[in-house]
Scaffold this active site. Structure first.
Site, short mmCIF file in Angstrom:
data_model
loop_
_atom_site.label_atom_id
_atom_site.label_comp_id
_atom_site.label_asym_id
_atom_site.label_seq_id
_atom_site.Cartn_x
_atom_site.Cartn_y
_atom_site.Cartn_z
N SER A 128 0.85 -1.19 0.00
CA SER A 128 0.00 0.00 0.00
C SER A 128 0.88 1.24 0.00
CB SER A 128 -0.87 -0.01 1.26
OG SER A 128 -1.47 1.25 1.49
N TYR A 152 -2.16 0.14 10.95
CA TYR A 152 -2.36 -0.31 9.56
C TYR A 152 -1.11 -0.07 8.73
CZ TYR A 152 -3.89 -0.75 4.78
OH TYR A 152 -3.97 -1.13 3.46
#
Length: 322
Positions: A128, A152
Protein backbone atom coordinates in the site's frame (compact mmCIF):
# COMPACT_ATOMS: atom_id res chain seq x y z
CA UNK A 1 -4.03 -16.45 -26.88
CA UNK A 2 -4.29 -14.89 -23.43
CA UNK A 3 -1.29 -15.23 -21.12
CA UNK A 4 -3.74 -16.44 -18.49
CA UNK A 5 -5.30 -19.31 -20.49
CA UNK A 6 -5.17 -22.43 -18.24
CA UNK A 7 -2.95 -20.76 -15.62
CA UNK A 8 -3.83 -22.00 -12.10
CA UNK A 9 -4.26 -18.85 -10.04
CA UNK A 10 -4.81 -18.49 -6.28
CA UNK A 11 -6.35 -15.20 -5.09
CA UNK A 12 -6.68 -14.11 -1.47
CA UNK A 13 -9.11 -11.31 -0.67
CA UNK A 14 -11.37 -12.29 -3.57
CA UNK A 15 -14.53 -10.95 -1.89
CA UNK A 16 -12.90 -7.51 -1.58
CA UNK A 17 -13.02 -4.72 -4.12
CA UNK A 18 -9.81 -5.47 -6.00
CA UNK A 19 -10.06 -9.24 -5.61
CA UNK A 20 -13.57 -9.47 -7.02
CA UNK A 21 -12.68 -7.50 -10.15
CA UNK A 22 -9.38 -9.36 -10.61
CA UNK A 23 -11.02 -12.79 -10.29
CA UNK A 24 -13.63 -11.92 -12.92
CA UNK A 25 -11.00 -10.66 -15.36
CA UNK A 26 -8.83 -13.76 -14.82
CA UNK A 27 -11.82 -16.03 -15.50
CA UNK A 28 -12.66 -14.02 -18.63
CA UNK A 29 -9.08 -14.60 -19.81
CA UNK A 30 -9.28 -18.36 -19.30
CA UNK A 31 -7.51 -18.84 -15.96
CA UNK A 32 -8.46 -21.56 -13.48
CA UNK A 33 -9.09 -19.46 -10.37
CA UNK A 34 -9.13 -20.63 -6.76
CA UNK A 35 -10.06 -18.11 -4.07
CA UNK A 36 -9.45 -18.14 -0.32
CA UNK A 37 -12.61 -16.93 1.44
CA UNK A 38 -12.89 -16.40 5.20
CA UNK A 39 -16.34 -14.81 5.55
CA UNK A 40 -19.33 -15.25 3.27
CA UNK A 41 -20.17 -11.74 2.05
CA UNK A 42 -23.22 -12.22 -0.20
CA UNK A 43 -23.31 -8.57 -1.29
CA UNK A 44 -19.72 -8.75 -2.55
CA UNK A 45 -19.20 -7.91 -6.18
CA UNK A 46 -17.73 -11.44 -6.47
CA UNK A 47 -21.24 -12.91 -6.25
CA UNK A 48 -22.77 -10.60 -8.85
CA UNK A 49 -23.03 -12.46 -12.15
CA UNK A 50 -22.00 -15.96 -13.17
CA UNK A 51 -18.23 -15.89 -12.56
CA UNK A 52 -18.56 -17.39 -9.08
CA UNK A 53 -19.76 -20.64 -10.70
CA UNK A 54 -16.50 -20.88 -12.66
CA UNK A 55 -14.03 -20.78 -9.75
CA UNK A 56 -13.01 -22.88 -6.76
CA UNK A 57 -13.57 -21.56 -3.25
CA UNK A 58 -11.34 -22.64 -0.36
CA UNK A 59 -12.79 -21.78 3.05
CA UNK A 60 -10.30 -20.54 5.58
CA UNK A 61 -8.19 -17.67 6.82
CA UNK A 62 -4.72 -16.35 6.13
CA UNK A 63 -3.70 -17.27 9.66
CA UNK A 64 -4.07 -20.99 8.84
CA UNK A 65 -0.90 -22.10 7.03
CA UNK A 66 -2.14 -25.68 6.54
CA UNK A 67 -5.20 -24.49 4.58
CA UNK A 68 -3.01 -22.38 2.28
CA UNK A 69 -0.51 -25.20 1.74
CA UNK A 70 -3.32 -27.63 0.90
CA UNK A 71 -4.89 -25.21 -1.58
CA UNK A 72 -1.62 -24.52 -3.42
CA UNK A 73 -0.90 -28.24 -3.68
CA UNK A 74 -4.35 -29.58 -4.55
CA UNK A 75 -5.10 -26.98 -7.21
CA UNK A 76 -1.53 -27.07 -8.63
CA UNK A 77 -1.21 -23.30 -8.30
CA UNK A 78 1.41 -21.47 -10.40
CA UNK A 79 0.38 -17.84 -9.70
CA UNK A 80 -0.63 -16.16 -6.43
CA UNK A 81 -2.24 -12.75 -5.97
CA UNK A 82 -2.16 -11.97 -2.24
CA UNK A 83 -4.70 -9.16 -1.83
CA UNK A 84 -6.40 -10.05 1.47
CA UNK A 85 -5.87 -7.70 4.39
CA UNK A 86 -7.62 -5.96 7.24
CA UNK A 87 -7.68 -2.70 5.32
CA UNK A 88 -9.67 -0.23 7.42
CA UNK A 89 -7.49 2.26 9.30
CA UNK A 90 -10.04 2.84 12.09
CA UNK A 91 -10.45 -0.90 12.70
CA UNK A 92 -6.65 -1.26 12.78
CA UNK A 93 -6.37 1.47 15.43
CA UNK A 94 -8.99 -0.27 17.59
CA UNK A 95 -7.78 -3.83 16.94
CA UNK A 96 -4.03 -3.75 16.28
CA UNK A 97 -3.35 -7.41 17.14
CA UNK A 98 -5.93 -8.88 14.76
CA UNK A 99 -4.70 -6.45 12.08
CA UNK A 100 -1.09 -7.59 12.59
CA UNK A 101 -2.18 -11.24 12.49
CA UNK A 102 -4.10 -10.82 9.23
CA UNK A 103 -1.66 -8.50 7.47
CA UNK A 104 1.76 -9.64 8.71
CA UNK A 105 1.34 -13.27 9.80
CA UNK A 106 -1.07 -13.77 6.90
CA UNK A 107 1.55 -12.52 4.45
CA UNK A 108 4.36 -14.69 5.74
CA UNK A 109 2.04 -17.71 5.68
CA UNK A 110 1.30 -17.08 2.00
CA UNK A 111 4.99 -16.60 1.21
CA UNK A 112 6.09 -19.62 3.24
CA UNK A 113 3.49 -21.84 1.54
CA UNK A 114 4.69 -20.53 -1.84
CA UNK A 115 8.34 -21.20 -0.91
CA UNK A 116 7.51 -24.86 -0.22
CA UNK A 117 5.39 -25.28 -3.35
CA UNK A 118 7.47 -26.24 -6.42
CA UNK A 119 5.02 -25.08 -9.11
CA UNK A 120 4.94 -21.39 -8.11
CA UNK A 121 6.13 -19.11 -10.91
CA UNK A 122 4.93 -15.70 -9.73
CA UNK A 123 3.57 -14.11 -6.54
CA UNK A 124 2.13 -10.59 -6.36
CA UNK A 125 1.73 -9.11 -2.87
CA UNK A 126 -0.50 -6.08 -2.39
CA UNK A 127 1.25 -3.59 -0.17
CA UNK A 128 0.00 0.00 0.00
CA UNK A 129 1.05 3.62 -0.30
CA UNK A 130 0.59 3.61 3.51
CA UNK A 131 3.68 1.37 3.82
CA UNK A 132 5.81 4.48 3.19
CA UNK A 133 4.45 6.20 6.29
CA UNK A 134 4.85 9.97 6.25
CA UNK A 135 7.61 11.22 3.94
CA UNK A 136 8.88 14.77 3.53
CA UNK A 137 9.33 14.53 -0.24
CA UNK A 138 6.43 14.12 -2.65
CA UNK A 139 5.50 12.21 -4.72
CA UNK A 140 6.62 8.94 -3.11
CA UNK A 141 8.83 6.71 -5.23
CA UNK A 142 9.81 3.06 -4.69
CA UNK A 143 13.25 3.91 -3.27
CA UNK A 144 11.85 5.71 -0.23
CA UNK A 145 12.08 3.91 3.13
CA UNK A 146 9.10 2.01 4.51
CA UNK A 147 8.33 3.72 7.80
CA UNK A 148 4.70 3.33 8.83
CA UNK A 149 3.97 4.56 12.36
CA UNK A 150 0.39 3.49 13.13
CA UNK A 151 -1.07 -0.04 13.14
CA UNK A 152 -2.36 -0.31 9.56
CA UNK A 153 0.64 1.50 8.04
CA UNK A 154 3.10 -0.59 10.07
CA UNK A 155 1.34 -3.82 9.07
CA UNK A 156 1.82 -2.89 5.42
CA UNK A 157 5.46 -1.82 5.91
CA UNK A 158 6.15 -5.20 7.56
CA UNK A 159 4.34 -7.27 4.92
CA UNK A 160 6.24 -5.40 2.24
CA UNK A 161 9.63 -6.03 3.88
CA UNK A 162 8.83 -9.70 4.51
CA UNK A 163 8.05 -10.09 0.81
CA UNK A 164 11.50 -8.70 -0.02
CA UNK A 165 13.01 -11.16 2.47
CA UNK A 166 11.49 -14.12 0.64
CA UNK A 167 12.96 -12.90 -2.64
CA UNK A 168 16.45 -12.03 -1.37
CA UNK A 169 16.85 -15.09 0.89
CA UNK A 170 14.94 -17.82 -0.95
CA UNK A 171 14.69 -16.49 -4.50
CA UNK A 172 10.89 -16.57 -4.38
CA UNK A 173 9.55 -14.86 -7.53
CA UNK A 174 7.58 -12.13 -5.75
CA UNK A 175 6.68 -8.57 -6.74
CA UNK A 176 5.07 -5.95 -4.52
CA UNK A 177 2.44 -3.41 -5.52
CA UNK A 178 1.84 -0.11 -3.75
CA UNK A 179 -1.31 1.63 -4.94
CA UNK A 180 -3.08 4.84 -4.09
CA UNK A 181 -6.63 4.74 -2.70
CA UNK A 182 -8.59 2.26 -4.81
CA UNK A 183 -12.17 3.11 -5.67
CA UNK A 184 -14.92 1.77 -7.88
CA UNK A 185 -18.34 0.18 -7.83
CA UNK A 186 -18.49 -2.76 -5.45
CA UNK A 187 -16.58 -1.28 -2.50
CA UNK A 188 -18.87 -2.10 0.43
CA UNK A 189 -16.70 -0.38 3.05
CA UNK A 190 -18.99 2.61 3.51
CA UNK A 191 -16.63 4.37 5.89
CA UNK A 192 -14.41 5.04 2.86
CA UNK A 193 -14.83 8.51 1.45
CA UNK A 194 -16.11 7.73 -2.07
CA UNK A 195 -18.77 5.06 -1.35
CA UNK A 196 -19.82 6.91 1.82
CA UNK A 197 -20.25 10.22 0.00
CA UNK A 198 -22.26 8.64 -2.83
CA UNK A 199 -24.48 6.77 -0.36
CA UNK A 200 -25.20 9.90 1.69
CA UNK A 201 -25.96 12.01 -1.39
CA UNK A 202 -28.31 9.33 -2.76
CA UNK A 203 -30.10 9.47 0.63
CA UNK A 204 -30.31 13.27 0.43
CA UNK A 205 -27.87 13.70 3.34
CA UNK A 206 -24.85 16.00 3.45
CA UNK A 207 -21.56 14.14 2.96
CA UNK A 208 -19.19 14.13 5.93
CA UNK A 209 -15.45 14.74 5.82
CA UNK A 210 -13.71 13.31 8.90
CA UNK A 211 -10.52 15.36 8.43
CA UNK A 212 -10.26 19.10 7.84
CA UNK A 213 -10.72 18.46 4.11
CA UNK A 214 -7.20 19.50 3.10
CA UNK A 215 -5.60 16.02 3.17
CA UNK A 216 -4.20 15.18 -0.28
CA UNK A 217 -4.45 11.68 -1.76
CA UNK A 218 -4.42 10.04 -5.14
CA UNK A 219 -7.41 7.93 -6.11
CA UNK A 220 -6.93 4.95 -8.38
CA UNK A 221 -9.82 3.43 -10.35
CA UNK A 222 -10.35 -0.29 -9.81
CA UNK A 223 -10.32 -1.35 -13.47
CA UNK A 224 -6.96 0.37 -13.93
CA UNK A 225 -5.67 -1.47 -10.86
CA UNK A 226 -6.73 -4.86 -12.27
CA UNK A 227 -4.90 -4.23 -15.54
CA UNK A 228 -1.82 -3.05 -13.61
CA UNK A 229 -1.72 -6.24 -11.52
CA UNK A 230 -2.17 -8.49 -14.55
CA UNK A 231 0.47 -6.65 -16.57
CA UNK A 232 3.01 -6.88 -13.73
CA UNK A 233 2.41 -10.62 -13.30
CA UNK A 234 2.66 -11.19 -17.06
CA UNK A 235 5.97 -9.32 -17.36
CA UNK A 236 7.66 -10.64 -14.21
CA UNK A 237 9.60 -13.42 -15.91
CA UNK A 238 10.43 -11.89 -19.29
CA UNK A 239 11.56 -8.59 -17.74
CA UNK A 240 13.28 -10.23 -14.74
CA UNK A 241 11.28 -8.19 -12.22
CA UNK A 242 11.20 -10.55 -9.21
CA UNK A 243 11.96 -8.71 -5.98
CA UNK A 244 10.80 -5.35 -7.34
CA UNK A 245 8.12 -3.06 -5.90
CA UNK A 246 5.91 -0.92 -8.12
CA UNK A 247 3.78 2.12 -7.36
CA UNK A 248 0.57 2.31 -9.37
CA UNK A 249 -1.28 5.62 -9.52
CA UNK A 250 -2.95 7.87 -12.05
CA UNK A 251 -0.81 10.63 -10.49
CA UNK A 252 -3.73 13.02 -10.09
CA UNK A 253 -3.83 14.47 -6.57
CA UNK A 254 -6.96 15.84 -4.92
CA UNK A 255 -7.79 17.16 -1.48
CA UNK A 256 -10.64 15.29 0.18
CA UNK A 257 -12.81 18.40 -0.13
CA UNK A 258 -12.09 18.67 -3.87
CA UNK A 259 -12.99 14.99 -4.30
CA UNK A 260 -16.30 15.34 -2.42
CA UNK A 261 -17.21 18.48 -4.36
CA UNK A 262 -16.46 16.65 -7.63
CA UNK A 263 -18.85 13.85 -6.61
CA UNK A 264 -21.55 16.36 -5.59
CA UNK A 265 -21.25 18.10 -8.95
CA UNK A 266 -21.46 14.83 -10.89
CA UNK A 267 -24.56 13.85 -8.89
CA UNK A 268 -26.18 17.26 -9.53
CA UNK A 269 -26.45 17.84 -5.79
CA UNK A 270 -26.62 21.17 -3.97
CA UNK A 271 -25.74 19.58 -0.62
CA UNK A 272 -22.81 21.09 1.27
CA UNK A 273 -20.20 18.81 2.85
CA UNK A 274 -19.85 18.78 6.66
CA UNK A 275 -16.20 19.09 7.66
CA UNK A 276 -15.85 17.28 11.02
CA UNK A 277 -12.10 17.83 11.50
CA UNK A 278 -11.75 14.60 13.50
CA UNK A 279 -9.08 12.75 11.46
CA UNK A 280 -6.52 11.09 13.72
CA UNK A 281 -3.41 9.06 12.88
CA UNK A 282 -3.70 9.99 9.23
CA UNK A 283 -0.95 11.24 6.96
CA UNK A 284 -1.67 14.73 5.68
CA UNK A 285 -0.31 14.58 2.13
CA UNK A 286 0.35 11.34 0.32
CA UNK A 287 0.60 10.55 -3.37
CA UNK A 288 2.70 8.33 -5.57
CA UNK A 289 4.98 8.52 -8.57
CA UNK A 290 4.22 5.75 -11.09
CA UNK A 291 7.22 6.59 -13.27
CA UNK A 292 8.85 3.18 -12.69
CA UNK A 293 5.72 1.31 -13.85
CA UNK A 294 5.43 3.55 -16.88
CA UNK A 295 9.07 2.96 -17.85
CA UNK A 296 9.61 -0.73 -17.01
CA UNK A 297 6.12 -2.06 -17.77
CA UNK A 298 5.06 0.48 -20.39
CA UNK A 299 1.94 0.92 -18.23
CA UNK A 300 -0.55 3.76 -18.40
CA UNK A 301 -3.94 4.08 -16.69
CA UNK A 302 -6.97 4.08 -18.97
CA UNK A 303 -9.35 6.14 -16.79
CA UNK A 304 -9.32 9.77 -15.71
CA UNK A 305 -10.66 10.59 -12.24
CA UNK A 306 -13.83 11.95 -13.86
CA UNK A 307 -14.44 8.79 -15.91
CA UNK A 308 -13.77 6.58 -12.91
CA UNK A 309 -16.10 8.56 -10.64
CA UNK A 310 -18.88 8.52 -13.25
CA UNK A 311 -18.72 4.72 -13.55
CA UNK A 312 -18.59 4.41 -9.75
CA UNK A 313 -21.62 6.68 -9.16
CA UNK A 314 -23.55 4.72 -11.78
CA UNK A 315 -22.76 1.42 -10.01
CA UNK A 316 -23.91 2.62 -6.57
CA UNK A 317 -27.03 4.26 -8.00
CA UNK A 318 -28.05 0.86 -9.41
CA UNK A 319 -26.92 -0.99 -6.26
CA UNK A 320 -29.15 1.07 -3.95
CA UNK A 321 -32.18 0.61 -6.21
CA UNK A 322 -32.20 -3.13 -5.45
Amino acid sequence: MSFWKNKNVFVTGCTGLLGSYLVKELIEQGANVTGLVRDHVPQSNLYQGEHIKKMNIVRGSLEDLAVIERALGEYEIDTVFHLAAQAIVGVANRNPISTFEANILGTWNILEACRKHPLIKRVIVASSDKAYGDQENLPYDENMPLQGKHPYDVSKSCADLISHTYFHTYGLPVCITRCGNLYGGGDLNFNRIIPQTIQLVLNGEAPEIRSDGTFVRDYFYIEDAVQAYLLLAEKMEENNLAGEAFNFSNEIQLTVLELVEKILKKMNSNLKPKVLNQGSNEIKHQYLSAEKARKLLNWTPAYTIDEGLEKTIEWYTEFFKK
